[in-house]
Design a protein around this motif. Structure first.
Motif, PDB file in Angstrom:
ATOM      1  N   GLN A  27       0.965  -1.115  -0.019  1.00 61.72           N
ATOM      2  CA  GLN A  27      -0.217   0.003  -0.138  1.00 61.72           C
ATOM      3  C   GLN A  27       0.796   1.534   0.017  1.00 61.72           C
ATOM      4  O   GLN A  27       2.021   1.173   0.556  1.00 61.72           O
ATOM      5  CB  GLN A  27      -0.754   0.060   1.017  1.00 61.72           C
ATOM      6  N   THR A  28       0.124   2.349  -0.630  1.00 67.65           N
ATOM      7  CA  THR A  28       1.095   3.606  -0.916  1.00 67.65           C
ATOM      8  C   THR A  28       0.114   4.566  -0.595  1.00 67.65           C
ATOM      9  O   THR A  28      -0.996   4.639  -1.237  1.00 67.65           O
ATOM     10  CB  THR A  28       1.655   3.593  -2.237  1.00 67.65           C
ATOM     11  N   ALA A  29       0.598   5.602   0.298  1.00 68.60           N
ATOM     12  CA  ALA A  29      -0.008   6.787   0.470  1.00 68.60           C
ATOM     13  C   ALA A  29       0.476   8.291   0.099  1.00 68.60           C
ATOM     14  O   ALA A  29       1.750   7.911  -0.067  1.00 68.60           O
ATOM     15  CB  ALA A  29      -0.559   6.739   1.935  1.00 68.60           C
ATOM     16  N   VAL A  30      -0.198   9.159  -0.165  1.00 69.86           N
ATOM     17  CA  VAL A  30       0.461  10.413  -0.445  1.00 69.86           C
ATOM     18  C   VAL A  30      -0.327  11.427   0.589  1.00 69.86           C
ATOM     19  O   VAL A  30      -1.555  11.370   0.550  1.00 69.86           O
ATOM     20  CB  VAL A  30       0.234  10.820  -1.912  1.00 69.86           C
ATOM     21  N   ILE A  31       0.438  12.423   0.831  1.00 67.46           N
ATOM     22  CA  ILE A  31       0.068  13.344   1.791  1.00 67.46           C
ATOM     23  C   ILE A  31      -0.143  14.616   1.236  1.00 67.46           C
ATOM     24  O   ILE A  31       1.020  15.029   0.632  1.00 67.46           O
ATOM     25  CB  ILE A  31       1.027  13.620   3.303  1.00 67.46           C
ATOM     26  N   ASP A  32      -1.115  15.120   0.494  1.00 70.87           N
ATOM     27  CA  ASP A  32      -1.307  16.261  -0.019  1.00 70.87           C
ATOM     28  C   ASP A  32      -0.788  16.246  -1.484  1.00 70.87           C
ATOM     29  O   ASP A  32       0.182  15.344  -1.810  1.00 70.87           O
ATOM     30  CB  ASP A  32      -0.650  17.635   0.428  1.00 70.87           C
ATOM     31  N   ALA A  33      -1.533  16.744  -2.416  1.00 76.14           N
ATOM     32  CA  ALA A  33      -1.686  16.494  -3.944  1.00 76.14           C
ATOM     33  C   ALA A  33      -1.474  17.525  -4.736  1.00 76.14           C
ATOM     34  O   ALA A  33      -2.063  18.191  -5.409  1.00 76.14           O
ATOM     35  CB  ALA A  33      -2.322  15.813  -4.502  1.00 76.14           C
ATOM     36  N   PRO A  34      -0.059  18.556  -4.702  1.00 76.04           N
ATOM     37  CA  PRO A  34       0.048  19.411  -5.615  1.00 76.04           C
ATOM     38  C   PRO A  34      -0.074  19.501  -6.892  1.00 76.04           C
ATOM     39  O   PRO A  34      -0.358  20.515  -7.741  1.00 76.04           O
ATOM     40  CB  PRO A  34       1.576  20.065  -5.047  1.00 76.04           C
ATOM     41  N   CYS A  35       0.631  18.251  -7.430  1.00 79.73           N
ATOM     42  CA  CYS A  35       0.813  18.124  -8.846  1.00 79.73           C
ATOM     43  C   CYS A  35       0.677  16.865  -9.133  1.00 79.73           C
ATOM     44  O   CYS A  35       1.643  15.866  -8.627  1.00 79.73           O
ATOM     45  CB  CYS A  35       2.243  18.745  -9.446  1.00 79.73           C
ATOM     46  N   LEU A  69      -4.961  11.771  -9.699  1.00 81.42           N
ATOM     47  CA  LEU A  69      -4.455  10.812  -9.302  1.00 81.42           C
ATOM     48  C   LEU A  69      -5.600   9.791  -8.895  1.00 81.42           C
ATOM     49  O   LEU A  69      -5.384   8.499  -9.003  1.00 81.42           O
ATOM     50  CB  LEU A  69      -3.915  11.161  -7.941  1.00 81.42           C
ATOM     51  N   LYS A  70      -6.713  10.276  -8.524  1.00 95.63           N
ATOM     52  CA  LYS A  70      -7.916   9.520  -8.048  1.00 95.63           C
ATOM     53  C   LYS A  70      -8.402   8.653  -9.381  1.00 95.63           C
ATOM     54  O   LYS A  70      -8.776   7.683  -9.509  1.00 95.63           O
ATOM     55  CB  LYS A  70      -9.134  10.391  -7.712  1.00 95.63           C
ATOM     56  N   ALA A  71      -8.515   9.445 -10.655  1.00 96.40           N
ATOM     57  CA  ALA A  71      -8.883   8.726 -11.920  1.00 96.40           C
ATOM     58  C   ALA A  71      -7.994   7.978 -12.409  1.00 96.40           C
ATOM     59  O   ALA A  71      -8.467   6.733 -12.989  1.00 96.40           O
ATOM     60  CB  ALA A  71      -9.120  10.115 -12.940  1.00 96.40           C
ATOM     61  N   PHE A  72      -6.805   7.917 -12.178  1.00 95.93           N
ATOM     62  CA  PHE A  72      -5.523   6.963 -12.766  1.00 95.93           C
ATOM     63  C   PHE A  72      -5.560   5.790 -12.003  1.00 95.93           C
ATOM     64  O   PHE A  72      -5.304   4.856 -12.198  1.00 95.93           O
ATOM     65  CB  PHE A  72      -4.416   7.674 -12.619  1.00 95.93           C
ATOM     66  N   TYR A  73      -5.572   6.081 -10.485  1.00 93.65           N
ATOM     67  CA  TYR A  73      -5.201   5.005  -9.539  1.00 93.65           C
ATOM     68  C   TYR A  73      -6.435   4.343  -8.761  1.00 93.65           C
ATOM     69  O   TYR A  73      -6.338   3.336  -8.435  1.00 93.65           O
ATOM     70  CB  TYR A  73      -4.297   5.384  -8.422  1.00 93.65           C
ATOM     71  N   GLY A  74      -7.653   5.060  -8.773  1.00 98.58           N
ATOM     72  CA  GLY A  74      -8.764   4.633  -7.981  1.00 98.58           C
ATOM     73  C   GLY A  74      -8.703   4.777  -6.410  1.00 98.58           C
ATOM     74  O   GLY A  74      -9.328   3.989  -5.812  1.00 98.58           O
ATOM     75  N   ALA A  75      -7.626   5.544  -6.051  1.00102.42           N
ATOM     76  CA  ALA A  75      -7.202   5.603  -4.661  1.00102.42           C
ATOM     77  C   ALA A  75      -8.368   6.286  -3.849  1.00102.42           C
ATOM     78  O   ALA A  75      -9.017   7.197  -4.411  1.00102.42           O
ATOM     79  CB  ALA A  75      -6.027   6.524  -4.456  1.00102.42           C
ATOM     80  N   SER A  76      -8.433   6.098  -2.448  1.00101.55           N
ATOM     81  CA  SER A  76      -9.389   6.662  -1.768  1.00101.55           C
ATOM     82  C   SER A  76      -8.553   8.057  -1.332  1.00101.55           C
ATOM     83  O   SER A  76      -7.414   8.365  -1.287  1.00101.55           O
ATOM     84  CB  SER A  76      -9.533   5.899  -0.505  1.00101.55           C
ATOM     85  N   VAL A  77      -9.714   9.086  -1.108  1.00102.46           N
ATOM     86  CA  VAL A  77      -9.292  10.357  -0.825  1.00102.46           C
ATOM     87  C   VAL A  77      -9.850  10.658   0.429  1.00102.46           C
ATOM     88  O   VAL A  77     -10.868  10.957   0.555  1.00102.46           O
ATOM     89  CB  VAL A  77      -9.376  11.178  -1.916  1.00102.46           C
ATOM     90  N   THR A  78      -8.879  11.163   1.491  1.00100.36           N
ATOM     91  CA  THR A  78      -9.265  11.294   2.929  1.00100.36           C
ATOM     92  C   THR A  78      -9.046  12.681   3.196  1.00100.36           C
ATOM     93  O   THR A  78      -8.001  13.389   2.729  1.00100.36           O
ATOM     94  CB  THR A  78      -8.419  10.764   3.787  1.00100.36           C
ATOM     95  N   GLY A  79     -10.142  13.621   3.904  1.00101.99           N
ATOM     96  CA  GLY A  79      -9.720  15.123   3.978  1.00101.99           C
ATOM     97  C   GLY A  79     -10.634  15.557   5.026  1.00101.99           C
ATOM     98  O   GLY A  79     -11.569  14.879   5.583  1.00101.99           O
ATOM     99  N   PRO A  80     -10.563  16.788   5.323  1.00102.74           N
ATOM    100  CA  PRO A  80     -11.313  17.340   6.455  1.00102.74           C
ATOM    101  C   PRO A  80     -12.825  17.745   6.014  1.00102.74           C
ATOM    102  O   PRO A  80     -13.076  18.106   5.067  1.00102.74           O
ATOM    103  CB  PRO A  80     -10.766  18.811   6.502  1.00102.74           C
ATOM    104  N   GLN A  81     -13.614  16.872   6.953  1.00102.64           N
ATOM    105  CA  GLN A  81     -15.066  17.129   6.724  1.00102.64           C
ATOM    106  C   GLN A  81     -15.599  18.525   6.662  1.00102.64           C
ATOM    107  O   GLN A  81     -16.501  18.860   5.794  1.00102.64           O
ATOM    108  CB  GLN A  81     -15.821  16.472   7.827  1.00102.64           C
ATOM    109  N   ALA A  82     -14.724  19.299   7.314  1.00100.36           N
ATOM    110  CA  ALA A  82     -15.142  20.963   7.371  1.00100.36           C
ATOM    111  C   ALA A  82     -14.788  21.755   6.033  1.00100.36           C
ATOM    112  O   ALA A  82     -15.500  22.604   5.855  1.00100.36           O
ATOM    113  CB  ALA A  82     -14.489  21.585   8.531  1.00100.36           C
TER     114      ALA A  82
END
Length: 256
Positions: A27-35, A69-82
């Protein structure tokens, strides 16, 4: 649970993304996705496939790569509810106090508003890692765009209360300019002077100044040191509440 492989990835002009890879599970995660393109290239170079994205706040230089990234990998995307209304690609909404995991590694969500109202920090207690986005920087802190200085002081204080050996990964390479400002605020700080020599050498060699640690920041970052008598005296604020000294520091840094 084995150690995570960590890649600090420069993006755009001065942003960082961080790649976390768990060798056991793949499994591989990325913190923030500027590019998206930069992150895709880094993953391809290592033969890793993105499974998780963790987003700290809604600003475009932290989110512009999500859709690709989401379209290419189908990764889950977690972020602030607010900030869900400003980050439309999120698949998992989190808030302060939520407990998550990545590849068996526990994660705690810290509420760290000020830069934006919904900004969060991801803290990996067993790995001794914190991903602070644009709240706490190496030798500095983020601008207060949506909150107020007292809110920001509470947020950086929360991060500063983490264990001293926690490694801090923030969203930008601002250490050199932050440190130059810090030296105008507390020039008698020997730990700061030594650290700035190291920072200048790293930047001259084209190397990053991250990660930093909580202990290093507590010793040298003026935004975590409003209690310092030397700082208070320089600002003409001896005995003032920490939040007021912090607010003055942020005001001065905005003009630097």
């Amino acid at each position: 649970m084995g150690a995570l492989e960590i890649v600090l990835l420069p993006c755009l002009a001065d942003n960082y993304s961080v790649i976390l890879h768990d060798p056991a599970s793949g499994q591989t995660a990325v913190i923030d996705a500027p590019c998206g393109a930069t992150i895709k290239a880094a993953l391809a170079e290592r033969g890793w496939r993105l499974t998780h994205l963790f987003i700290t706040h809604h600003h475009a230089d932290h989110t512009d790569g999500i859709a690709q990234l989401k379209a290419f990998y189908g990764a889950s995307v977690t972020g602030p509810q607010a900030e869900a209304d400003r980050i439309p690609w999120l698949t998992r909404l989190v808030k302060a106090g939520d407990k998550l995991e990545f590849a068996g590694h526990p994660i705690e969500v810290l509420d760290t508003p000020g830069h934006t109202l919904g900004h969060i920090t991801y803290y990996f207690p067993e790995d001794k890692l914190a991903f602070t986005g644009d709240t706490l920087f190496s030798l500095g802190c983020g601008r207060v765009f949506e909150g107020d200085p007292e809110m920001m002081w509470e947020s950086v204080s929360k991060i500063g209360a983490l264990p001293g050996d926690t490694q801090i990964y923030c969203g930008h390479e601002y250490t050199l300019s932050n440190g130059r400002f810090a030296l105008t605020i507390e020039p008698e700080n020997d730990a700061l002077k030594k650290r700035m020599a190291d920072v200048e050498a790293l930047r001259a060699a084209g190397q990053p100044t991250l990660p930093t640690t909580i202990d290093a920041e507590l010793a040298t970052n003026p935004f975590l040191r409003p209690h310092s008598r030397a700082i208070q005296a320089r600002l003409g604020m001896l005995g003032a509440p920490d939040a007021e000294v912090f607010a003055r520091l942020r005001q001065l840094k905005n003009k630097a």
